[in-house]
Design a protein around this motif. Structure first.
Motif, PDB file in Angstrom:
ATOM      1  N   ILE A 106       5.986  42.701   1.849  1.00  0.00           N
ATOM      2  CA  ILE A 106       4.859  42.785   0.928  1.00  0.00           C
ATOM      3  C   ILE A 106       4.482  41.361   0.526  1.00  0.00           C
ATOM      4  CG2 ILE A 106       4.024  43.591  -1.313  1.00  0.00           C
ATOM      5  CD1 ILE A 106       5.981  45.919  -1.100  1.00  0.00           C
ATOM      6  N   LEU A 107       3.289  40.951   0.925  1.00  0.00           N
ATOM      7  CA  LEU A 107       2.768  39.641   0.557  1.00  0.00           C
ATOM      8  C   LEU A 107       1.895  39.809  -0.685  1.00  0.00           C
ATOM      9  CD1 LEU A 107       1.775  38.328   4.105  1.00  0.00           C
ATOM     10  CD2 LEU A 107       3.861  37.792   2.811  1.00  0.00           C
ATOM     11  N   LYS A 108       2.328  39.226  -1.776  1.00  0.00           N
ATOM     12  CA  LYS A 108       1.617  39.338  -3.051  1.00  0.00           C
ATOM     13  C   LYS A 108       0.660  38.158  -3.200  1.00  0.00           C
ATOM     14  CE  LYS A 108       5.215  41.956  -5.444  1.00  0.00           C
ATOM     15  NZ  LYS A 108       6.064  42.034  -6.667  1.00  0.00           N
ATOM     16  N   LEU A 109      -0.606  38.412  -3.029  1.00  0.00           N
ATOM     17  CA  LEU A 109      -1.624  37.368  -3.150  1.00  0.00           C
ATOM     18  C   LEU A 109      -2.024  37.250  -4.615  1.00  0.00           C
ATOM     19  CD1 LEU A 109      -1.513  37.882  -0.125  1.00  0.00           C
ATOM     20  CD2 LEU A 109      -4.006  37.795  -0.056  1.00  0.00           C
ATOM     21  N   ARG A 110      -1.803  36.063  -5.174  1.00  0.00           N
ATOM     22  CA  ARG A 110      -2.030  35.855  -6.598  1.00  0.00           C
ATOM     23  C   ARG A 110      -2.866  34.613  -6.844  1.00  0.00           C
ATOM     24  NH1 ARG A 110      -0.507  40.217  -6.128  1.00  0.00           N
ATOM     25  NH2 ARG A 110       1.262  41.297  -7.145  1.00  0.00           N
ATOM     26  N   LYS A 111      -3.586  34.611  -7.977  1.00  0.00           N
ATOM     27  CA  LYS A 111      -4.377  33.458  -8.382  1.00  0.00           C
ATOM     28  C   LYS A 111      -3.449  32.321  -8.733  1.00  0.00           C
ATOM     29  CE  LYS A 111      -8.411  31.598  -9.694  1.00  0.00           C
ATOM     30  NZ  LYS A 111      -9.563  31.431  -8.793  1.00  0.00           N
ATOM     31  N   ILE A 132      -3.881  41.189  -4.955  1.00  0.00           N
ATOM     32  CA  ILE A 132      -3.913  42.034  -3.750  1.00  0.00           C
ATOM     33  C   ILE A 132      -2.549  41.953  -3.079  1.00  0.00           C
ATOM     34  CG2 ILE A 132      -4.965  42.421  -1.487  1.00  0.00           C
ATOM     35  CD1 ILE A 132      -7.519  41.134  -2.530  1.00  0.00           C
ATOM     36  N   ASN A 133      -2.028  43.095  -2.703  1.00  0.00           N
ATOM     37  CA  ASN A 133      -0.756  43.164  -1.993  1.00  0.00           C
ATOM     38  C   ASN A 133      -0.982  43.646  -0.561  1.00  0.00           C
ATOM     39  OD1 ASN A 133       0.556  42.382  -4.317  1.00  0.00           O
ATOM     40  ND2 ASN A 133       1.193  44.441  -4.884  1.00  0.00           N
ATOM     41  N   ILE A 134      -0.541  42.845   0.387  1.00  0.00           N
ATOM     42  CA  ILE A 134      -0.647  43.197   1.814  1.00  0.00           C
ATOM     43  C   ILE A 134       0.741  43.536   2.340  1.00  0.00           C
ATOM     44  CG2 ILE A 134      -1.188  42.338   4.131  1.00  0.00           C
ATOM     45  CD1 ILE A 134      -3.214  40.452   2.838  1.00  0.00           C
ATOM     46  N   LEU A 135       0.857  44.661   3.015  1.00  0.00           N
ATOM     47  CA  LEU A 135       2.103  44.991   3.703  1.00  0.00           C
ATOM     48  C   LEU A 135       1.990  44.459   5.137  1.00  0.00           C
ATOM     49  CD1 LEU A 135       4.838  46.457   3.405  1.00  0.00           C
ATOM     50  CD2 LEU A 135       3.755  48.457   4.449  1.00  0.00           C
ATOM     51  N   ILE A 178       2.157  34.578  -2.481  1.00  0.00           N
ATOM     52  CA  ILE A 178       1.263  33.554  -1.954  1.00  0.00           C
ATOM     53  C   ILE A 178       0.245  33.224  -3.044  1.00  0.00           C
ATOM     54  CG2 ILE A 178      -0.540  33.044  -0.259  1.00  0.00           C
ATOM     55  CD1 ILE A 178       0.955  34.719   1.755  1.00  0.00           C
ATOM     56  N   GLU A 179       0.226  31.976  -3.465  1.00  0.00           N
ATOM     57  CA  GLU A 179      -0.690  31.550  -4.529  1.00  0.00           C
ATOM     58  C   GLU A 179      -1.932  30.906  -3.921  1.00  0.00           C
ATOM     59  OE1 GLU A 179       2.136  30.744  -8.356  1.00  0.00           O
ATOM     60  OE2 GLU A 179       1.883  29.061  -6.951  1.00  0.00           O
ATOM     61  N   LEU A 180      -3.100  31.363  -4.389  1.00  0.00           N
ATOM     62  CA  LEU A 180      -4.372  30.936  -3.808  1.00  0.00           C
ATOM     63  C   LEU A 180      -5.355  30.540  -4.899  1.00  0.00           C
ATOM     64  CD1 LEU A 180      -4.494  33.985  -1.432  1.00  0.00           C
ATOM     65  CD2 LEU A 180      -4.258  31.639  -0.599  1.00  0.00           C
ATOM     66  N   ASP A 181      -6.254  29.628  -4.553  1.00  0.00           N
ATOM     67  CA  ASP A 181      -7.291  29.215  -5.499  1.00  0.00           C
ATOM     68  C   ASP A 181      -8.448  30.205  -5.531  1.00  0.00           C
ATOM     69  OD1 ASP A 181      -6.106  26.730  -6.323  1.00  0.00           O
ATOM     70  OD2 ASP A 181      -6.645  25.895  -4.377  1.00  0.00           O
ATOM     71  N   ASN A 182      -8.833  30.707  -4.363  1.00  0.00           N
ATOM     72  CA  ASN A 182     -10.070  31.478  -4.235  1.00  0.00           C
ATOM     73  C   ASN A 182      -9.833  32.989  -4.182  1.00  0.00           C
ATOM     74  OD1 ASN A 182      -8.749  31.003  -1.816  1.00  0.00           O
ATOM     75  ND2 ASN A 182     -10.618  31.077  -0.580  1.00  0.00           N
ATOM     76  N   ILE A 183      -9.027  33.510  -5.105  1.00  0.00           N
ATOM     77  CA  ILE A 183      -8.837  34.949  -5.206  1.00  0.00           C
ATOM     78  C   ILE A 183      -9.047  35.345  -6.664  1.00  0.00           C
ATOM     79  CG2 ILE A 183      -6.316  34.833  -5.569  1.00  0.00           C
ATOM     80  CD1 ILE A 183      -6.154  37.378  -3.787  1.00  0.00           C
TER      81      ILE A 183
END
Length: 350
Positions: free
Chosen positions: A343-348, A130-133, A121-126
């Motif tokens: 596993i949701l990989k939250l990335r910039k 962070i990895n969420i299971l 998941i690509e985000l602007d405001n991170i």
């Protein structure tokens, strides 16, 4: 309430099933139907009072037959319709009937394999990775009992070195048996935080029983409340029945923090209303992905059934993730879906 209809269904199902092989006396059909009724009702009655090995086993046998009954119905319907036009050889009829137990054995085996997936998941405001299971629909109960919790614990621990947080989107329990305060204790062995927001099934064995078991296992409960974790601002929206008050859209909007990644953990899987408020990610379950064919196909056509969905709202990409769940709904079988941990990989965003 559905038992009388189920009795009628089972009687005629067995009648036409046995007619394919010469028929069976009505007295024996009635006895088999009575056996089905007892097998269906008695274990559930006792499991609501106290869970026992024998009643759990009988309940599982009942689930096997109910599952097979559904597929026998479609199988027999197909055989009789084709039979109006051509005479099917006996070996073809036998092969078609044998497909049902084969699919059943496969579905049972597949439902008990917890499979891991990864999504980005690509985000602007991170500002940090962070990895969420993400998981949901554990459905702890008379069918998926303590071994299910142990298997789940072991699979979560395999991800500890690469995940920061576990989020459960409802239905830890399913209401088919009582929940004791030690029932989730195995999850205390997990060395990363576990966050949980209840679903509809968690109310059936008594919501306080579920909460007590969660608290003793060290699980963080978000009941229409929020928490911060690193760059995340997480709100747990409790499943709402008619008699259970929920929070307003105004209250949800006031929770949003512009300098955080705003996540809502909610059973509902509608894409739009909640995300328009300002949440970046909605985590949901509930659907089981349809759990088995042909329901999987129907679910994919009419709803956000499973997977990761992205929509641009207000100039920002916002996400809905609907997991197929770890357990199974009513019957411990899967055909066409996985029992999954994601596993949701939250990335910039680049």
């Amino acid at each position: 309430m559905s038992t009388p209809l189920a009795v009628i269904f089972e009687f005629f199902l067995m009648k036409y099933l046995f007619l394919l092989f010469g028929g069976l006396d009505t007295v024996y059909l009635l006895l088999l139907t009575l056996l089905f009724v007892l097998l269906n009702i008695l274990p559930m009655f006792f499991e609501e009072k106290k869970s026992r090995w024998i009643t759990r086993t009988l309940d599982e046998i009942s689930c096997f037959w109910i599952w097979m009954s559904l597929f026998f119905f479609f199988d027999i319907l197909f055989i009789y319709i084709i039979g109006f036009f051509v005479e099917l050889p006996f070996y073809i009829i036998v092969a078609l009937i044998l497909l049902v137990p084969i699919i059943t054995v496969y579905g049972y085996w597949h439902a008990h394999r917890i499979i891991g997936h990864e999504k980005i998941i690509e985000l602007d405001n991170i500002n940090q990775d962070i990895n969420i299971l993400h998981l949901s629909d554990v459905h702890y109960g008379s069918i998926r009992y303590k071994k299910h919790i142990r298997d789940l614990r072991d699979k979560i621990k395999e991800t500890e070195d690469k995940c920061d947080l576990v989020i459960i989107s409802g239905d830890l329990a399913d209401g088919s048996c009582v929940v004791e305060e030690d029932d989730f204790m195995l999850l205390k062995d997990v060395n990363i935080p576990i966050v949980f927001t209840v679903g509809n099934h968690d109310f059936y064995p008594g919501i306080e029983n579920v909460y007590n078991a969660c608290r003793k296992a060290g699980i963080i409960i978000l009941d229409n409340e929020g928490m911060e974790f690193k760059d995340l601002n997480i709100f747990g929206l409790t499943y709402s029945f008619d008699e259970i008050e929920t929070v307003s859209l105004y209250e949800l909007k006031s929770f949003i923090k512009e300098d955080k990644v705003n996540i809502i953990n909610s059973r509902a899987s509608k894409l739009g209303t909640i995300l328009k408020i300002g949440f970046d990610i909605q985590l949901s379950g509930h659907t089981h992905g349809g759990q088995f064919y042909p329901v999987v196909w129907i679910g994919n056509m009419v709803m956000y059934n499973k997977g990761l969905f992205k929509k641009n709202i207000g100039g920002k990409d916002r996400y809905l993730h609907v997991t197929t769940g770890v357990g199974s709904m009513d019957y411990p079988f899967r055909w066409g879906t996985d029992s999954e941990l994601v596993i949701l990989k939250l990335r910039k965003k680049n």
